[in-house]
Design an enzyme around this catalytic site. Structure first.
Site, PDB file in Angstrom:
ATOM      1  N   HIS A 203       0.839  -1.198   0.000  1.00  0.00           N
ATOM      2  CA  HIS A 203       0.000   0.000   0.000  1.00  0.00           C
ATOM      3  C   HIS A 203       0.882   1.260   0.000  1.00  0.00           C
ATOM      4  O   HIS A 203       0.711   2.157  -0.838  1.00  0.00           O
ATOM      5  CB  HIS A 203      -0.890  -0.050   1.248  1.00  0.00           C
ATOM      6  CG  HIS A 203      -1.853   1.070   1.396  1.00  0.00           C
ATOM      7  ND1 HIS A 203      -3.201   0.934   1.177  1.00  0.00           N
ATOM      8  CD2 HIS A 203      -1.674   2.354   1.771  1.00  0.00           C
ATOM      9  CE1 HIS A 203      -3.810   2.079   1.403  1.00  0.00           C
ATOM     10  NE2 HIS A 203      -2.902   2.970   1.769  1.00  0.00           N
ATOM     11  N   GLU A 204       1.826   1.322   0.913  1.00  0.00           N
ATOM     12  CA  GLU A 204       2.690   2.510   1.003  1.00  0.00           C
ATOM     13  C   GLU A 204       3.608   2.607  -0.217  1.00  0.00           C
ATOM     14  O   GLU A 204       3.880   3.702  -0.709  1.00  0.00           O
ATOM     15  CB  GLU A 204       3.514   2.477   2.302  1.00  0.00           C
ATOM     16  CG  GLU A 204       2.690   2.442   3.582  1.00  0.00           C
ATOM     17  CD  GLU A 204       1.732   3.623   3.733  1.00  0.00           C
ATOM     18  OE1 GLU A 204       1.951   4.667   3.109  1.00  0.00           O
ATOM     19  OE2 GLU A 204       0.741   3.490   4.476  1.00  0.00           O
ATOM     20  N   HIS A 207       1.639   4.152  -2.934  1.00  0.00           N
ATOM     21  CA  HIS A 207       1.548   5.592  -2.697  1.00  0.00           C
ATOM     22  C   HIS A 207       2.838   6.270  -3.173  1.00  0.00           C
ATOM     23  O   HIS A 207       2.815   7.333  -3.780  1.00  0.00           O
ATOM     24  CB  HIS A 207       1.374   5.880  -1.209  1.00  0.00           C
ATOM     25  CG  HIS A 207      -0.041   5.792  -0.716  1.00  0.00           C
ATOM     26  ND1 HIS A 207      -1.139   6.041  -1.499  1.00  0.00           N
ATOM     27  CD2 HIS A 207      -0.532   5.511   0.527  1.00  0.00           C
ATOM     28  CE1 HIS A 207      -2.245   5.909  -0.772  1.00  0.00           C
ATOM     29  NE2 HIS A 207      -1.898   5.584   0.449  1.00  0.00           N
ATOM     30  N   HIS A 213      -5.560   6.560  -2.927  1.00  0.00           N
ATOM     31  CA  HIS A 213      -6.459   5.483  -2.497  1.00  0.00           C
ATOM     32  C   HIS A 213      -7.437   5.088  -3.594  1.00  0.00           C
ATOM     33  O   HIS A 213      -7.956   5.934  -4.327  1.00  0.00           O
ATOM     34  CB  HIS A 213      -7.233   5.902  -1.245  1.00  0.00           C
ATOM     35  CG  HIS A 213      -6.393   5.872  -0.024  1.00  0.00           C
ATOM     36  ND1 HIS A 213      -6.582   6.712   1.041  1.00  0.00           N
ATOM     37  CD2 HIS A 213      -5.337   5.087   0.308  1.00  0.00           C
ATOM     38  CE1 HIS A 213      -5.692   6.462   1.970  1.00  0.00           C
ATOM     39  NE2 HIS A 213      -4.918   5.480   1.551  1.00  0.00           N
ATOM     40  N   CYS A 214      -7.698   3.817  -3.667  1.00  0.00           N
ATOM     41  CA  CYS A 214      -8.630   3.250  -4.636  1.00  0.00           C
ATOM     42  C   CYS A 214     -10.029   3.239  -4.015  1.00  0.00           C
ATOM     43  O   CYS A 214     -10.211   2.799  -2.879  1.00  0.00           O
ATOM     44  CB  CYS A 214      -8.187   1.825  -4.980  1.00  0.00           C
ATOM     45  SG  CYS A 214      -9.261   0.981  -6.140  1.00  0.00           S
ATOM     46  N   CYS A 219      -9.248  -3.590  -3.067  1.00  0.00           N
ATOM     47  CA  CYS A 219      -7.903  -3.381  -3.616  1.00  0.00           C
ATOM     48  C   CYS A 219      -6.951  -3.087  -2.458  1.00  0.00           C
ATOM     49  O   CYS A 219      -7.349  -2.525  -1.429  1.00  0.00           O
ATOM     50  CB  CYS A 219      -7.956  -2.199  -4.584  1.00  0.00           C
ATOM     51  SG  CYS A 219      -6.382  -1.623  -5.213  1.00  0.00           S
ATOM     52  N   CYS A 238      -5.928  -3.828  -7.907  1.00  0.00           N
ATOM     53  CA  CYS A 238      -7.069  -4.021  -8.811  1.00  0.00           C
ATOM     54  C   CYS A 238      -6.713  -3.606 -10.243  1.00  0.00           C
ATOM     55  O   CYS A 238      -5.685  -2.963 -10.479  1.00  0.00           O
ATOM     56  CB  CYS A 238      -8.267  -3.224  -8.303  1.00  0.00           C
ATOM     57  SG  CYS A 238      -8.195  -1.487  -8.722  1.00  0.00           S
ATOM     58  N   CYS A 241      -6.022   0.323 -10.816  1.00  0.00           N
ATOM     59  CA  CYS A 241      -4.740   0.809 -10.297  1.00  0.00           C
ATOM     60  C   CYS A 241      -3.591   0.238 -11.131  1.00  0.00           C
ATOM     61  O   CYS A 241      -2.611   0.924 -11.421  1.00  0.00           O
ATOM     62  CB  CYS A 241      -4.591   0.416  -8.827  1.00  0.00           C
ATOM     63  SG  CYS A 241      -5.775   1.248  -7.745  1.00  0.00           S
TER      64      CYS A 241
HETATM   65 ZN   LIG Z   1      -3.009   5.036   2.222  1.00  0.00          ZN
HETATM   66 ZN   LIG Z   2      -7.348  -0.276  -6.951  1.00  0.00          ZN
END
Ligand SMILES: [Zn+2]
Ligand SMILES: [Zn+2]
Length: 263
Positions: A203-204, A207, A213-214, A219, A238, A241
């Site tokens: 996640h990071e 970023h 954010h999705c 996701c 997903c 993204c």
């Molecule tokens: Zn985040």
């Molecule tokens: Zn996504």
């Protein structure tokens, strides 16, 4: 009063208001993915106004360009002492390399005993100070980014209880903590911690590549307000993204070709 805000904190984009959702993927693959259900009280999207990210916004946000499209991503262990912690970090590095194809290098650990006392709030470490004063200075000019990884609990400043992770896209710096992911003294417990750690670092990492954010699909880039909400989201990225990343990678390639022609 300290607020209880156990969220994945995204410096560059969490609070920005967006005009329209990202362009929709038309691939058949998209039909295999679950779309997000209506947010419930307490969940991230119930409390945060997020409208998605357009391709143009992504192009503005991403630090990927023709100079670093194939660069190395660095992980900086912070106050990592025990062998099992190094082992978890090595597995995270292998995962990120395998999934995204970038080279990932794990740097030597920095001992928290070297930090001044104002970095601490009891046993917690101030993640903003770590980003500003420890992680950013170690960022190589051509690196894809650098992410601190620590077993210490972290908070970004007054008013925050804790965060799982924090990233600053424009500066290619981030930090992730696995202090709240449980013990790892058995194989099954370790697997749970590793799954959570992979999810947060991915996640990071995304970023740090410029993605926000999705809001469309279940996701790995969904925001999370709690460990429970984070556990419910998948560790996969997903189609939408994925499509944004593939477009910028292609754009980098084209820019590289264009530069070659100029030369
Ligand atoms: Zn985040
Ligand atoms: Zn996504």
């Amino acid at each position: 009063m300290i607020l209880l805000l156990p969220v994945l904190y995204f410096t560059a984009g969490c609070s920005n208001h967006r005009n329209q959702p990202a362009e929709s993927s038309t691939t058949q693959l998209a039909e295999l993915y679950d779309t997000l259900s209506t947010p419930q009280p307490g969940e991230w999207l119930y409390e945060q106004q997020e409208l998605g990210q357009t391709l143009e916004e992504f192009r503005e946000d991403t630090p990927i360009d023709s100079n670093n499209a194939e660069a190395t991503f660095y992980i900086l262990p912070i106050d990592i002492i025990h062998e099992e912690e190094f082992s978890l970090i090595a597995d995270v590095a292998t995962y990120l390399t395998t999934i995204f194809g970038y080279e990932v290098t794990v740097l030597p650990s920095i001992n928290a005993q070297l930090f001044p006392t104002h970095y601490f709030r009891d046993e917690q470490l101030n993640s903003q100070l770590l980003l500003d004063e420890i992680i950013r200075p170690l960022l190589e000019k051509d690196a894809l980014g650098i992410m601190g990884l620590t077993q210490r609990d972290i908070y970004p400043g007054d008013g925050w209880n804790f965060v799982f992770g924090q990233a600053n896209t424009k500066e290619k710096i981030g930090i992730t903590s696995f202090a709240r992911y449980g013990d790892y003294d058995t194989d099954s417990a370790r697997q749970l911690v590793l799954n959570r750690l992979i999810k947060t670092t991915t996640h990071e990492f995304l970023h740090m590549l410029g993605l926000q954010h999705c809001i469309q699909y279940a996701c790995v880039l969904n925001g999370s307000n709690s460990l429970d909400e984070s556990d419910k989201k998948p560790s996969i990225i997903c189609p939408e993204c994925k499509e944004l990343i593939s477009k910028i990678t292609l754009a980098s390639f084209l820019r590289l070709r264009s530069l070659s022609f100029v030369a």
